[in-house]
Design a protein around this motif. Structure first.
Motif, PDB file in Angstrom:
ATOM      1  N   ALA A 137       0.829  -1.206   0.000  1.00  0.00           N
ATOM      2  CA  ALA A 137       0.000   0.000   0.000  1.00  0.00           C
ATOM      3  C   ALA A 137       0.865   1.259   0.000  1.00  0.00           C
ATOM      4  N   CYS A 138       2.024   1.206   0.672  1.00  0.00           N
ATOM      5  CA  CYS A 138       2.961   2.340   0.638  1.00  0.00           C
ATOM      6  C   CYS A 138       3.492   2.594  -0.769  1.00  0.00           C
ATOM      7  N   LEU A 139       3.471   1.551  -1.592  1.00  0.00           N
ATOM      8  CA  LEU A 139       3.918   1.671  -2.989  1.00  0.00           C
ATOM      9  C   LEU A 139       2.736   1.915  -3.923  1.00  0.00           C
ATOM     10  N   ASP A 140       1.627   2.368  -3.349  1.00  0.00           N
ATOM     11  CA  ASP A 140       0.417   2.754  -4.082  1.00  0.00           C
ATOM     12  C   ASP A 140      -0.377   1.608  -4.681  1.00  0.00           C
ATOM     13  N   ALA A 141      -0.164   0.394  -4.214  1.00  0.00           N
ATOM     14  CA  ALA A 141      -1.012  -0.717  -4.656  1.00  0.00           C
ATOM     15  C   ALA A 141      -2.340  -0.634  -3.906  1.00  0.00           C
ATOM     16  N   LYS A 142      -3.380  -1.093  -4.554  1.00  0.00           N
ATOM     17  CA  LYS A 142      -4.692  -1.214  -3.916  1.00  0.00           C
ATOM     18  C   LYS A 142      -4.751  -2.627  -3.349  1.00  0.00           C
ATOM     19  N   VAL A 143      -4.720  -2.743  -2.016  1.00  0.00           N
ATOM     20  CA  VAL A 143      -4.574  -4.045  -1.356  1.00  0.00           C
ATOM     21  C   VAL A 143      -5.859  -4.434  -0.636  1.00  0.00           C
ATOM     22  N   THR A 144      -6.271  -5.682  -0.844  1.00  0.00           N
ATOM     23  CA  THR A 144      -7.381  -6.271  -0.102  1.00  0.00           C
ATOM     24  C   THR A 144      -6.868  -7.510   0.605  1.00  0.00           C
ATOM     25  N   LEU A 145      -7.093  -7.583   1.908  1.00  0.00           N
ATOM     26  CA  LEU A 145      -6.781  -8.779   2.695  1.00  0.00           C
ATOM     27  C   LEU A 145      -8.093  -9.512   2.935  1.00  0.00           C
ATOM     28  N   TYR A 146      -8.109 -10.803   2.640  1.00  0.00           N
ATOM     29  CA  TYR A 146      -9.309 -11.621   2.787  1.00  0.00           C
ATOM     30  C   TYR A 146      -9.028 -12.680   3.843  1.00  0.00           C
ATOM     31  N   LEU A 147      -9.648 -12.521   5.023  1.00  0.00           N
ATOM     32  CA  LEU A 147      -9.435 -13.448   6.131  1.00  0.00           C
ATOM     33  C   LEU A 147     -10.334 -14.662   5.953  1.00  0.00           C
ATOM     34  N   THR A 148      -9.716 -15.832   5.857  1.00  0.00           N
ATOM     35  CA  THR A 148     -10.481 -17.052   5.674  1.00  0.00           C
ATOM     36  C   THR A 148      -9.896 -18.171   6.523  1.00  0.00           C
ATOM     37  N   GLY A 149     -10.656 -19.229   6.721  1.00  0.00           N
ATOM     38  CA  GLY A 149     -10.181 -20.336   7.542  1.00  0.00           C
ATOM     39  C   GLY A 149      -9.880 -19.861   8.949  1.00  0.00           C
ATOM     40  N   GLU A 150      -8.760 -20.324   9.487  1.00  0.00           N
ATOM     41  CA  GLU A 150      -8.395 -19.967  10.857  1.00  0.00           C
ATOM     42  C   GLU A 150      -8.117 -18.473  11.025  1.00  0.00           C
ATOM     43  N   ALA A 151      -7.753 -17.795   9.947  1.00  0.00           N
ATOM     44  CA  ALA A 151      -7.489 -16.354  10.025  1.00  0.00           C
ATOM     45  C   ALA A 151      -8.730 -15.566  10.407  1.00  0.00           C
ATOM     46  N   ALA A 152      -9.915 -16.133  10.206  1.00  0.00           N
ATOM     47  CA  ALA A 152     -11.153 -15.452  10.600  1.00  0.00           C
ATOM     48  C   ALA A 152     -11.156 -15.138  12.096  1.00  0.00           C
ATOM     49  N   GLU A 153     -10.442 -15.935  12.875  1.00  0.00           N
ATOM     50  CA  GLU A 153     -10.361 -15.696  14.322  1.00  0.00           C
ATOM     51  C   GLU A 153      -9.698 -14.357  14.638  1.00  0.00           C
ATOM     52  N   LEU A 154      -8.828 -13.875  13.750  1.00  0.00           N
ATOM     53  CA  LEU A 154      -8.142 -12.602  13.974  1.00  0.00           C
ATOM     54  C   LEU A 154      -9.108 -11.430  13.975  1.00  0.00           C
ATOM     55  N   ALA A 155     -10.295 -11.617  13.407  1.00  0.00           N
ATOM     56  CA  ALA A 155     -11.298 -10.550  13.349  1.00  0.00           C
ATOM     57  C   ALA A 155     -12.075 -10.407  14.649  1.00  0.00           C
ATOM     58  N   ARG A 156     -11.933 -11.355  15.538  1.00  0.00           N
ATOM     59  CA  ARG A 156     -12.654 -11.300  16.823  1.00  0.00           C
ATOM     60  C   ARG A 156     -11.882 -10.437  17.818  1.00  0.00           C
ATOM     61  N   PRO A 157     -12.581  -9.557  18.529  1.00  0.00           N
ATOM     62  CA  PRO A 157     -11.909  -8.712  19.525  1.00  0.00           C
ATOM     63  C   PRO A 157     -11.122  -9.550  20.537  1.00  0.00           C
ATOM     64  N   GLY A 158      -9.911  -9.113  20.820  1.00  0.00           N
ATOM     65  CA  GLY A 158      -9.066  -9.759  21.816  1.00  0.00           C
ATOM     66  C   GLY A 158      -8.126 -10.812  21.279  1.00  0.00           C
ATOM     67  N   VAL A 159      -8.424 -11.382  20.110  1.00  0.00           N
ATOM     68  CA  VAL A 159      -7.584 -12.471  19.585  1.00  0.00           C
ATOM     69  C   VAL A 159      -6.249 -11.928  19.086  1.00  0.00           C
ATOM     70  N   ALA A 160      -6.268 -10.980  18.151  1.00  0.00           N
ATOM     71  CA  ALA A 160      -5.023 -10.446  17.586  1.00  0.00           C
ATOM     72  C   ALA A 160      -4.225  -9.651  18.620  1.00  0.00           C
TER      73      ALA A 160
END
Length: 128
Positions: A33-56
């Motif tokens: 993103a610092c290099l001006d790319a348009k970035v999308t992060l897609y949380l799937t599988g176990e990474a979905a847990e990172l979206a829950r408050p307190g986990v990350a």
């Protein structure tokens, strides 16, 4: 001639069972993103847990380092978009409402169809 903006999709699959791998996708997203790319992060599988408050907040990629939430916030602040996979209901069950308690950095839910479209349309796709 104007430069073309590169769109980068990062599939994030690492979660609490592999904390050493959790910061990397967000760090790479920040750099891109610092290099001006348009970035999308897609949380799937176990990474979905990172979206829950307190986990990350409680995960550390390196002992003594910053918590994973620090890298998530950096990526979001620089402009990376963060989506959470909308999981289908188990067979034989009706759709349950999506989880409503999410960290502020998660912008929206993404469907399998949206993911497939991004994979086909974005210039770069990474899985981290």
């Amino acid at each position: 001639m104007a430069a073309t903006v590169e769109r980068v999709l990062i599939l994030v699959t690492s979660g609490p069972s592999t904390p050493a791998r959790c910061a990397a996708p967000f760090h790479v997203a920040t750099l891109l993103a610092c290099l001006d790319a348009k970035v999308t992060l897609y949380l799937t599988g176990e990474a979905a847990e990172l979206a829950r408050p307190g986990v990350a907040e409680a995960l550390y990629a390196d002992p003594g380092g910053a918590p994973v939430i620090h890298f998530i916030r950096q990526a979001h602040q620089i402009g990376a978009r963060i989506l959470l996979c909308r999981k289908p209901p188990p067979p034989g069950q009706s759709a349950s409402p999506p989880v409503t308690e999410l960290i502020a950095e998660v912008e929206d839910y993404g469907s399998g169809g949206e993911l497939a479209t991004m994979i086909l349309e974005y210039e770069r796709v990474l899985s981290l």
